[in-house]
Motif scaffolding. Structure first.
Motif, mmCIF file in Angstrom:
data_model
loop_
_atom_site.group_PDB
_atom_site.id
_atom_site.type_symbol
_atom_site.label_atom_id
_atom_site.label_comp_id
_atom_site.label_asym_id
_atom_site.label_seq_id
_atom_site.Cartn_x
_atom_site.Cartn_y
_atom_site.Cartn_z
ATOM 1 N N ASN A 111 -62.443 11.932 31.762
ATOM 2 C CA ASN A 111 -62.815 13.336 31.553
ATOM 3 C C ASN A 111 -64.226 13.497 30.997
ATOM 4 O O ASN A 111 -64.502 14.390 30.196
ATOM 5 C CB ASN A 111 -61.812 14.041 30.632
ATOM 6 C CG ASN A 111 -60.405 13.973 31.162
ATOM 7 O OD1 ASN A 111 -60.183 14.000 32.378
ATOM 8 N ND2 ASN A 111 -59.434 13.869 30.280
ATOM 9 N N LYS A 118 -68.302 14.332 30.907
ATOM 10 C CA LYS A 118 -69.050 15.498 31.378
ATOM 11 C C LYS A 118 -69.536 15.301 32.809
ATOM 12 O O LYS A 118 -69.562 16.228 33.602
ATOM 13 C CB LYS A 118 -70.223 15.790 30.453
ATOM 14 C CG LYS A 118 -69.800 16.314 29.116
ATOM 15 C CD LYS A 118 -70.989 16.654 28.246
ATOM 16 C CE LYS A 118 -70.509 17.185 26.905
ATOM 17 N NZ LYS A 118 -71.602 17.593 26.041
ATOM 18 N N ILE A 178 -66.647 15.914 35.136
ATOM 19 C CA ILE A 178 -66.351 17.359 35.195
ATOM 20 C C ILE A 178 -67.369 18.062 36.086
ATOM 21 O O ILE A 178 -67.006 18.924 36.898
ATOM 22 C CB ILE A 178 -66.321 17.967 33.775
ATOM 23 C CG1 ILE A 178 -65.127 17.412 32.993
ATOM 24 C CG2 ILE A 178 -66.263 19.487 33.836
ATOM 25 C CD1 ILE A 178 -65.108 17.792 31.525
ATOM 26 N N SER A 202 -66.492 19.890 39.497
ATOM 27 C CA SER A 202 -66.908 21.292 39.655
ATOM 28 C C SER A 202 -67.640 21.502 40.973
ATOM 29 O O SER A 202 -67.392 22.490 41.679
ATOM 30 C CB SER A 202 -67.811 21.718 38.490
ATOM 31 O OG SER A 202 -67.085 21.757 37.298
ATOM 32 N N CYS A 219 -59.316 26.665 36.810
ATOM 33 C CA CYS A 219 -59.337 26.034 35.491
ATOM 34 C C CYS A 219 -58.379 24.849 35.430
ATOM 35 O O CYS A 219 -57.393 24.801 36.154
ATOM 36 C CB CYS A 219 -58.887 27.019 34.408
ATOM 37 S SG CYS A 219 -59.735 28.573 34.395
ATOM 38 N N GLU A 220 -58.677 23.937 34.508
ATOM 39 C CA GLU A 220 -57.731 22.881 34.158
ATOM 40 C C GLU A 220 -57.244 23.197 32.758
ATOM 41 O O GLU A 220 -58.040 23.359 31.832
ATOM 42 C CB GLU A 220 -58.390 21.502 34.203
ATOM 43 C CG GLU A 220 -57.411 20.340 34.272
ATOM 44 C CD GLU A 220 -56.601 20.118 33.017
ATOM 45 O OE1 GLU A 220 -55.409 19.832 33.121
ATOM 46 O OE2 GLU A 220 -57.170 20.230 31.916
ATOM 47 N N ASN A 221 -55.925 23.264 32.566
ATOM 48 C CA ASN A 221 -55.372 23.780 31.318
ATOM 49 C C ASN A 221 -54.869 22.720 30.351
ATOM 50 O O ASN A 221 -54.783 22.980 29.153
ATOM 51 C CB ASN A 221 -54.208 24.735 31.625
ATOM 52 C CG ASN A 221 -54.634 25.867 32.513
ATOM 53 O OD1 ASN A 221 -55.662 26.475 32.287
ATOM 54 N ND2 ASN A 221 -53.871 26.139 33.554
ATOM 55 N N LEU A 253 -58.207 19.268 29.795
ATOM 56 C CA LEU A 253 -59.536 19.827 29.496
ATOM 57 C C LEU A 253 -59.454 21.118 28.690
ATOM 58 O O LEU A 253 -60.453 21.788 28.482
ATOM 59 C CB LEU A 253 -60.312 20.057 30.793
ATOM 60 C CG LEU A 253 -60.523 18.833 31.676
ATOM 61 C CD1 LEU A 253 -61.273 19.202 32.937
ATOM 62 C CD2 LEU A 253 -61.233 17.732 30.917
ATOM 63 N N LYS A 254 -58.261 21.502 28.300
ATOM 64 C CA LYS A 254 -58.027 22.652 27.411
ATOM 65 C C LYS A 254 -58.615 23.967 27.938
ATOM 66 O O LYS A 254 -59.332 24.673 27.241
ATOM 67 C CB LYS A 254 -58.562 22.374 26.018
ATOM 68 C CG LYS A 254 -58.131 21.045 25.458
ATOM 69 C CD LYS A 254 -57.336 21.201 24.214
ATOM 70 C CE LYS A 254 -57.020 19.904 23.534
ATOM 71 N NZ LYS A 254 -56.124 19.029 24.208
ATOM 72 N N LYS A 264 -60.747 24.425 30.548
ATOM 73 C CA LYS A 264 -62.114 24.329 31.080
ATOM 74 C C LYS A 264 -62.174 24.932 32.476
ATOM 75 O O LYS A 264 -61.370 24.608 33.345
ATOM 76 C CB LYS A 264 -62.546 22.856 31.112
ATOM 77 C CG LYS A 264 -63.875 22.601 31.747
ATOM 78 C CD LYS A 264 -64.982 22.921 30.799
ATOM 79 C CE LYS A 264 -66.302 22.508 31.423
ATOM 80 N NZ LYS A 264 -67.403 23.126 30.770
ATOM 81 N N LEU A 309 -63.486 24.980 35.943
ATOM 82 C CA LEU A 309 -64.130 24.006 36.832
ATOM 83 C C LEU A 309 -64.980 24.682 37.902
ATOM 84 O O LEU A 309 -65.980 24.125 38.331
ATOM 85 C CB LEU A 309 -63.069 23.118 37.477
ATOM 86 C CG LEU A 309 -62.245 22.268 36.510
ATOM 87 C CD1 LEU A 309 -61.148 21.536 37.250
ATOM 88 C CD2 LEU A 309 -63.142 21.302 35.764
#
Length: 145
Positions: A79, A81, A84, A88, A106-108, A111-112, A114, A116
């Motif tokens: 995971n 940067k 990501i 993205s 989003c990824e829940n 990545l809490k 985030k 994408l």
């Protein structure tokens, strides 16, 4: 003159049936029953459920799905940067191929929440469709409006 063979009766019966059928056809054309419409709005392939079904389906003959592909990239790179950003870019290209005008992906889980990929202003969104799919440890949510 008597009609001994019943020819006159048969002609009268055929004439009566013809008149009756014409009356039924006239009534049938005058009374129009509308065909049932299940939706008054047209929806093409722009609902979140439809798109997520495509993303979670097999891409090619290797049993790989789009969600599996991006999850593997994220997991292999822990995971980071860089991963990501790579995911993205892949997601933006994929959603552009669907010609979506307004979406948020989003990824829940890992990545809490985030984001994408996104396009359009979610704050002014009206009639949002939402779909969520989970692939291993990753949970993805797509919003389309």
């Amino acid at each position: 003159m008597l009609d001994e063979k019943g020819n006159l009766f048969i002609i009268e019966a055929i004439l009566a049936i013809t008149i009756l059928l014409m009356a039924v056809f006239v009534v049938n054309t005058v009374i129009s029953i509308p065909s049932p419409d299940y939706s008054y709005e047209t929806h093409d392939l722009k609902s979140a459920q439809d798109i997520m079904e495509i993303l979670s389906g097999k891409i090619n003959f290797t049993d790989q799905t789009f969600l599996g592909e991006i999850s593997a990239i994220l997991k292999e790179n822990k995971n980071s940067k860089k991963s990501i950003r790579e995911v993205s870019d892949i997601c933006k290209n994929k959603f552009d191929s669907f010609k979506l005008t307004n979406y948020k992906f989003c990824e829940n889980n890992k990545l809490k929440g985030k984001v994408l990929a996104s396009k359009g202003n979610y704050d002014n969104a009206d009639k949002v469709t939402v779909a969520t799919r989970t692939y291993r440890d990753y949970s993805y949510t797509l919003y389309v409006w």
